[in-house]
Design an enzyme around this catalytic site. Structure first.
Site, mmCIF file in Angstrom:
data_model
loop_
_atom_site.group_PDB
_atom_site.id
_atom_site.type_symbol
_atom_site.label_atom_id
_atom_site.label_comp_id
_atom_site.label_asym_id
_atom_site.label_seq_id
_atom_site.Cartn_x
_atom_site.Cartn_y
_atom_site.Cartn_z
ATOM 1 N N ARG A 234 -43.981 27.687 30.327
ATOM 2 C CA ARG A 234 -43.327 27.548 29.003
ATOM 3 C C ARG A 234 -42.819 29.055 28.495
ATOM 4 O O ARG A 234 -41.602 29.483 28.390
ATOM 5 C CB ARG A 234 -43.750 26.844 27.855
ATOM 6 C CG ARG A 234 -42.888 26.900 26.791
ATOM 7 C CD ARG A 234 -43.629 26.065 25.627
ATOM 8 N NE ARG A 234 -43.882 24.643 25.909
ATOM 9 C CZ ARG A 234 -44.795 23.985 25.234
ATOM 10 N NH1 ARG A 234 -45.497 24.308 24.192
ATOM 11 N NH2 ARG A 234 -44.901 22.590 25.745
ATOM 12 N N THR B 221 -54.329 19.070 23.272
ATOM 13 C CA THR B 221 -54.617 20.676 23.556
ATOM 14 C C THR B 221 -56.143 20.947 23.015
ATOM 15 O O THR B 221 -56.681 21.911 23.063
ATOM 16 C CB THR B 221 -53.890 21.577 22.475
ATOM 17 O OG1 THR B 221 -53.903 21.131 21.101
ATOM 18 C CG2 THR B 221 -52.437 21.412 22.883
ATOM 19 N N ASP C 241 -48.368 12.191 22.614
ATOM 20 C CA ASP C 241 -48.628 13.762 22.414
ATOM 21 C C ASP C 241 -49.456 14.033 21.401
ATOM 22 O O ASP C 241 -49.412 13.438 20.403
ATOM 23 C CB ASP C 241 -47.044 14.429 22.431
ATOM 24 C CG ASP C 241 -47.239 16.001 22.595
ATOM 25 O OD1 ASP C 241 -48.405 16.435 23.285
ATOM 26 O OD2 ASP C 241 -46.482 16.818 22.294
ATOM 27 N N LYS D 128 -48.230 19.193 30.426
ATOM 28 C CA LYS D 128 -48.794 17.975 30.047
ATOM 29 C C LYS D 128 -47.682 17.172 29.828
ATOM 30 O O LYS D 128 -47.645 15.897 30.582
ATOM 31 C CB LYS D 128 -49.625 17.880 28.827
ATOM 32 C CG LYS D 128 -50.873 18.863 28.961
ATOM 33 C CD LYS D 128 -51.804 19.024 27.636
ATOM 34 C CE LYS D 128 -51.208 19.393 26.517
ATOM 35 N NZ LYS D 128 -50.990 21.176 26.813
ATOM 36 N N THR D 129 -46.812 17.516 29.015
ATOM 37 C CA THR D 129 -45.508 16.484 28.739
ATOM 38 C C THR D 129 -44.793 16.224 29.999
ATOM 39 O O THR D 129 -44.237 15.008 30.657
ATOM 40 C CB THR D 129 -44.214 17.156 27.662
ATOM 41 O OG1 THR D 129 -45.370 17.064 26.558
ATOM 42 C CG2 THR D 129 -43.493 16.261 27.520
#
Length: 374
Positions: free
Chosen positions: A243, A184, A135, A90-91
Site C-alpha cells: 500500500r 491487524t 475487516d 488482507k482485503t
C-alpha cells in the site's frame, strides 16, 4: 481511456450500503481515472486472481490448496482468517477468495457490527456459497461474536422474539457460506472465535524484489513510463508494504508529470520522495519526530508511550500502531518494561552522539504493553 490509466479498468455502478452497514462488493471494479481518491485507485490496482498476487508465497500456496479442494468438492471452503500489519493485502486476498470461488462477496467490518441484531441482518441476507468478509474482526462486539460462533459452526442463528419471561428463541437456518476475517491484532480475538476458522494465514512484510514486481504492475496499469532503478528506489523506501509502495509511486508520478518529463526516473523518485518527507530508509515525518523526541528530549529513554505521543502531538494509538512497529522492526527503538529506548542505530541515523550515561537497550522480550505509563 484518458488520464493515463488502463482501459481494462471498468466502471461499476454505485453500490449503496445496506441498512446493516454491509455492502455487496462482488462487482465493485472502479475506474481509476474517474477520481484522484487514493482509496479508489488502490482498489483498481488490486490483483483479481491468486496467481497474480505477488509475494506471500506460503500463504498464497496454502490458500490456493484450500480453495482448489473446495472447488473439487463442490462445497464452500473452511472459514479463513488473515492476520498481519495494515497494507499487506488482507482485503485483496478476501476479494480473491470470492473471485476464485466464483461467488459473490459481502463486505462489513467489526466496528459496524455492535449489536447481535446487526449481525443477524447481515447473515439472513446471505446466499448459498457467498463470502462474508469482516475487516478488523477483532473489534466486533461480544454479543455479535457469540452469535457468529453458532453461525460459522452450525449455519444457523437464534433470533430472540419478545422480551422478558415470554421471550422465545427461534432458530433461523442459514445457507452454507464462508467467512473471511481480517485482523491487524490477532491476539485480541477470543479463542472460541479463532478456533472456528479452518485456515489461518499470517501476512508478513514484503521484500524489495516483490515490491518491485508490484510497482512494475501498478505502473503498467496506470500507464506510467518508469525506469527499473526508480522502482527499486521506491520499493526500498516502502517499509515492506504494498500500500505504501503504490502510494509513493503515485506521488512520484505526480512530481514527474508536473516538474519532469512524465517518466518516473531515479531523479524524479529522489526529488519527489524528498518533497514528501520520505527519507532513504522509508522513515516519514512521524517516524523521525518520534526518534527525534526520544533522543533529543529524553536522552534516549526510557520514556513511556503516552509521554512520547504527547511530545510529538499525536494520539497514543497512532504512535503505537503507525510509527512504532516499523521503528522496532528496523532496530531503532526497543520496548522495555520501563518504556521505550533508542538504540545506537537511532542515534546514528539522526547523526547524533549518545550522551554520557545513556542507557543501552537490552534484548528484552517485545511486550506491547510495556512502557504505556508516561
Amino acid at each position: 481511456m484518458s488520464d493515463g490509466f488502463s482501459s481494462e479498468i471498468r466502471v461499476a455502478e454505485d453500490d449503496p450500503r445496506e441498512g446493516d452497514g454491509s455492502y455487496d462488493a462482488t462487482a465493485r471494479i472502479v475506474d481509476a481515472g474517474s477520481t484522484d481518491d487514493d482509496g479508489v485507485v488502490e482498489a483498481a490496482l488490486r490483483p483479481r486472481r491468486l496467481a497474480d498476487f505477488p509475494g506471500q508465497p506460503k500463504v498464497r500456496d496454502q490458500l490456493g490448496l484450500v480453495l482448489e479442494a473446495a472447488r473439487r468438492r463442490g462445497s464452500p471452503p473452511d472459514h479463513v482468517l488473515l492476520s498481519g500489519p495494515p497494507g499487506l493485502g488482507k482485503t485483496t486476498l478476501a476479494m480473491i477468495v470470492a473471485a476464485e470461488l466464483e461467488q459473490p462477496i459481502r463486505v462489513t467490518s467489526g466496528p459496524a457490527i455492535q449489536h447481535a441484531g446487526d449481525l443477524a441482518s447481515v447473515l439472513s441476507s446471505l446466499t448459498e456459497g457467498e463470502v462474508l468478509f469482516f475487516d478488523e474482526i477483532h473489534r466486533m462486539s461480544r454479543p455479535a461474536e457469540e452469535m457468529l460462533y453458532l453461525a460459522m459452526e452450525d449455519f444457523r442463528v437464534d433470533v430472540i422474539v419478545g422480551k422478558g419471561p415470554g421471550a422465545t428463541a427461534i432458530p433461523l437456518e442459514l445457507p452454507p457460506f464462508t467467512v473471511v476475517g481480517a485482523t491487524t491484532r490477532a491476539g485480541l480475538l477470543p479463542a472460541p472465535l479463532r478456533d472456528r476458522f479452518g485456515f489461518t494465514g499470517h501476512l508478513d512484510f514484503y521484500d524489495d524484489a516483490d515490491l518491485e514486481k508490484i510497482l512494475a504492475r501498478s505502473a503498467g496499469l496506470l500507464e506510467v513510463e518508469s525506469d527499473g532503478d526508480a522502482l527499486a528506489e521506491i520499493a526500498r523506501r516502502s517499509r515492506g508494504t504494498p500500500r505504501v509502495a503504490n502510494r509513493l509511486l503515485r506521488r512520484v508520478r505526480d512530481w514527474a508529470q508536473v516538474h519532469g518529463t512524465g517518466r518516473v526516473g531515479l531523479d524524479a523518485a529522489h526529488r519527489a520522495l524528498a518533497l514528501f518527507d520520505v527519507d532513504e530508509i522509508g522513515l516519514d515525518r512521524l517516524d523521525r519526530a518520534v526518534l527525534d523526541a526520544l533522543c533529543r528530549r529524553f536522552g534516549g529513554g526510557p520514556v513511556g508511550l503516552s509521554t512520547l505521543a504527547v511530545s510529538v502531538g499525536e494520539e497514543t494509538d497512532t504512535v503505537e500502531t503507525v510509527a512504532e512497529p516499523y521503528l522496532v522492526r528496523q532496530g531503532y527503538i526497543v520496548r522495555s518494561p520501563r518504556g521505550r529506548l533508542a538504540t545506537p542505530a537511532a542515534w546514528q541515523h539522526l547523526d547524533l552522539s549518545p550522551p554520557a550515561g545513556a542507557q543501552t537497550p537490552l534484548p528484552l522480550p517485545d511486550d506491547p504493553e510495556a512502557g504505556r505509563l508516561g
